[in-house]
Design a protein around this motif. Structure first.
Motif, mmCIF file in Angstrom:
data_model
loop_
_atom_site.group_PDB
_atom_site.id
_atom_site.type_symbol
_atom_site.label_atom_id
_atom_site.label_comp_id
_atom_site.label_asym_id
_atom_site.label_seq_id
_atom_site.Cartn_x
_atom_site.Cartn_y
_atom_site.Cartn_z
ATOM 1 N N VAL A 144 52.611 56.951 -26.397
ATOM 2 C CA VAL A 144 52.460 57.124 -27.842
ATOM 3 C C VAL A 144 52.244 55.761 -28.505
ATOM 4 O O VAL A 144 51.399 55.617 -29.389
ATOM 5 C CB VAL A 144 53.698 57.850 -28.429
ATOM 6 N N TRP A 145 52.961 54.748 -28.052
ATOM 7 C CA TRP A 145 52.802 53.400 -28.621
ATOM 8 C C TRP A 145 51.408 52.850 -28.329
ATOM 9 O O TRP A 145 50.742 52.317 -29.225
ATOM 10 C CB TRP A 145 53.877 52.461 -28.061
ATOM 11 N N VAL A 146 50.954 52.976 -27.082
ATOM 12 C CA VAL A 146 49.644 52.440 -26.687
ATOM 13 C C VAL A 146 48.518 53.117 -27.475
ATOM 14 O O VAL A 146 47.537 52.467 -27.841
ATOM 15 C CB VAL A 146 49.431 52.608 -25.163
ATOM 16 N N ARG A 147 48.660 54.383 -27.753
ATOM 17 C CA ARG A 147 47.617 55.119 -28.468
ATOM 18 C C ARG A 147 47.724 54.950 -29.981
ATOM 19 O O ARG A 147 46.902 55.480 -30.720
ATOM 20 C CB ARG A 147 47.682 56.590 -28.090
ATOM 21 N N GLY A 148 48.754 54.235 -30.453
ATOM 22 C CA GLY A 148 48.921 54.005 -31.880
ATOM 23 C C GLY A 148 49.362 55.233 -32.644
ATOM 24 O O GLY A 148 49.173 55.331 -33.854
ATOM 25 N N GLU A 149 49.989 56.191 -31.960
ATOM 26 C CA GLU A 149 50.365 57.454 -32.579
ATOM 27 C C GLU A 149 51.819 57.501 -33.029
ATOM 28 O O GLU A 149 52.288 58.536 -33.480
ATOM 29 C CB GLU A 149 50.068 58.605 -31.611
ATOM 30 N N HIS A 150 52.521 56.391 -32.894
ATOM 31 C CA HIS A 150 53.896 56.353 -33.387
ATOM 32 C C HIS A 150 53.869 56.072 -34.887
ATOM 33 O O HIS A 150 52.857 55.646 -35.446
ATOM 34 C CB HIS A 150 54.708 55.288 -32.641
ATOM 35 N N MET A 151 54.986 56.305 -35.540
ATOM 36 C CA MET A 151 55.045 56.130 -36.975
ATOM 37 C C MET A 151 55.188 54.637 -37.289
ATOM 38 O O MET A 151 56.110 53.975 -36.822
ATOM 39 C CB MET A 151 56.247 56.897 -37.534
ATOM 40 N N ARG A 152 54.238 54.115 -38.050
ATOM 41 C CA ARG A 152 54.295 52.717 -38.459
ATOM 42 C C ARG A 152 53.406 52.530 -39.672
ATOM 43 O O ARG A 152 52.564 53.360 -39.980
ATOM 44 C CB ARG A 152 53.865 51.791 -37.336
ATOM 45 N N VAL A 153 53.585 51.410 -40.328
ATOM 46 C CA VAL A 153 52.773 51.066 -41.482
ATOM 47 C C VAL A 153 51.911 49.870 -41.091
ATOM 48 O O VAL A 153 52.431 48.814 -40.748
ATOM 49 C CB VAL A 153 53.650 50.718 -42.708
ATOM 50 N N ALA A 154 50.602 50.049 -41.123
ATOM 51 C CA ALA A 154 49.674 49.007 -40.682
ATOM 52 C C ALA A 154 48.946 48.364 -41.870
ATOM 53 O O ALA A 154 47.870 47.793 -41.704
ATOM 54 C CB ALA A 154 48.679 49.590 -39.696
ATOM 55 N N LEU A 155 49.542 48.429 -43.045
ATOM 56 C CA LEU A 155 48.890 47.904 -44.239
ATOM 57 C C LEU A 155 48.616 46.406 -44.115
ATOM 58 O O LEU A 155 47.517 45.942 -44.406
ATOM 59 C CB LEU A 155 49.755 48.190 -45.472
ATOM 60 N N LEU A 156 49.604 45.647 -43.668
ATOM 61 C CA LEU A 156 49.415 44.201 -43.534
ATOM 62 C C LEU A 156 48.316 43.863 -42.539
ATOM 63 O O LEU A 156 47.538 42.934 -42.761
ATOM 64 C CB LEU A 156 50.716 43.531 -43.093
ATOM 65 N N GLU A 157 48.251 44.587 -41.459
ATOM 66 C CA GLU A 157 47.226 44.319 -40.443
ATOM 67 C C GLU A 157 45.826 44.428 -41.026
ATOM 68 O O GLU A 157 44.931 43.678 -40.635
ATOM 69 C CB GLU A 157 47.356 45.304 -39.278
ATOM 70 N N ARG A 158 45.640 45.347 -41.942
ATOM 71 C CA ARG A 158 44.304 45.552 -42.505
ATOM 72 C C ARG A 158 43.978 44.570 -43.618
ATOM 73 O O ARG A 158 42.819 44.327 -43.904
ATOM 74 C CB ARG A 158 44.183 46.976 -43.034
ATOM 75 N N LYS A 159 44.996 44.005 -44.255
ATOM 76 C CA LYS A 159 44.765 43.158 -45.429
ATOM 77 C C LYS A 159 44.753 41.664 -45.119
ATOM 78 O O LYS A 159 44.253 40.883 -45.915
ATOM 79 C CB LYS A 159 45.837 43.437 -46.496
ATOM 80 N N LEU A 160 45.321 41.252 -43.981
ATOM 81 C CA LEU A 160 45.419 39.826 -43.666
ATOM 82 C C LEU A 160 44.108 39.280 -43.115
ATOM 83 O O LEU A 160 43.289 40.021 -42.574
ATOM 84 C CB LEU A 160 46.534 39.592 -42.643
ATOM 85 N N GLY A 161 43.970 37.956 -43.201
ATOM 86 C CA GLY A 161 42.830 37.285 -42.596
ATOM 87 C C GLY A 161 42.960 37.283 -41.084
ATOM 88 O O GLY A 161 43.988 37.688 -40.523
ATOM 89 N N ALA A 162 41.944 36.804 -40.389
ATOM 90 C CA ALA A 162 41.891 36.874 -38.929
ATOM 91 C C ALA A 162 43.038 36.125 -38.264
ATOM 92 O O ALA A 162 43.695 36.648 -37.362
ATOM 93 C CB ALA A 162 40.546 36.338 -38.435
#
Length: 168
Positions: free
Chosen positions: A65-83
């Protein structure tokens, strides 16, 4: 390539084992219901077996579940930060997950061995046997996290929608 193949095979294996544990739970619960209402008394071990199998199934599939990204998490920072900041955040998340999974593997291994003198009330077996689901599950999680590495996790729903859009 080899890493992804190994993760896929490990994910399929752990998911299959988790499904088997859930099927045992289903059969056990149905057996308990039938005996309770047809015979008038359910076996004492039925609830205990269902509890242990549910815990085992959840722990066995945790890594996949973790490898497939299907666990419950908030990925907002990952999408908003620079490289650069994103790589640092991903490395931190990966290290933290790996450290926690390894720590839980070690702790639950010692716990499972420490309860070996006790027997379960319903099944009458050493408590070590069902408790081994914890170090096995956390160990598999640690292995899958280690193999995956500090790279972005898939984001179901978002990644799926992006791949379905036609290229222009």
């Amino acid at each position: 390539m080899f890493r992804d193949t190994l993760l896929t095979l490990l994910g399929r294996l752990t998911t299959a084992l988790g499904v088997i544990a859930l099927l045992i739970t289903l059969v056990d619960i149905l057996y308990g219901i039938v005996t309770r209402y047809m015979v008038g008394q359910a076996p004492i071990w039925s609830d205990e077996l269902a509890r242990y199998c549910l815990i085992a199934s959840a722990l066995l599939i945790a890594g996949n579940v973790w490898v497939r990204g299907e666990h419950m998490r908030v990925a907002l920072l990952e999408r908003k930060l620079g490289a650069t900041a994103r790589r640092v955040l991903l490395a931190y998340q990966w290290l933290l997950t790996l450290a926690l999974a390894m720590a839980m593997t070690w702790w639950s291994w010692h716990y499972a061995l420490s309860v070996g003198y006790f027997t379960s009330q319903g099944l009458g077996i050493s408590r070590t046997i069902p408790m081994l689901a914890m170090p096995i599950g956390f160990g598999l999680l640690a292995l899958q996290v280690l193999l995956y590495g500090p790279r972005p996790l898939p984001q179901p729903g978002i990644d799926d929608a992006a791949s379905e859009e036609p290229a222009s």
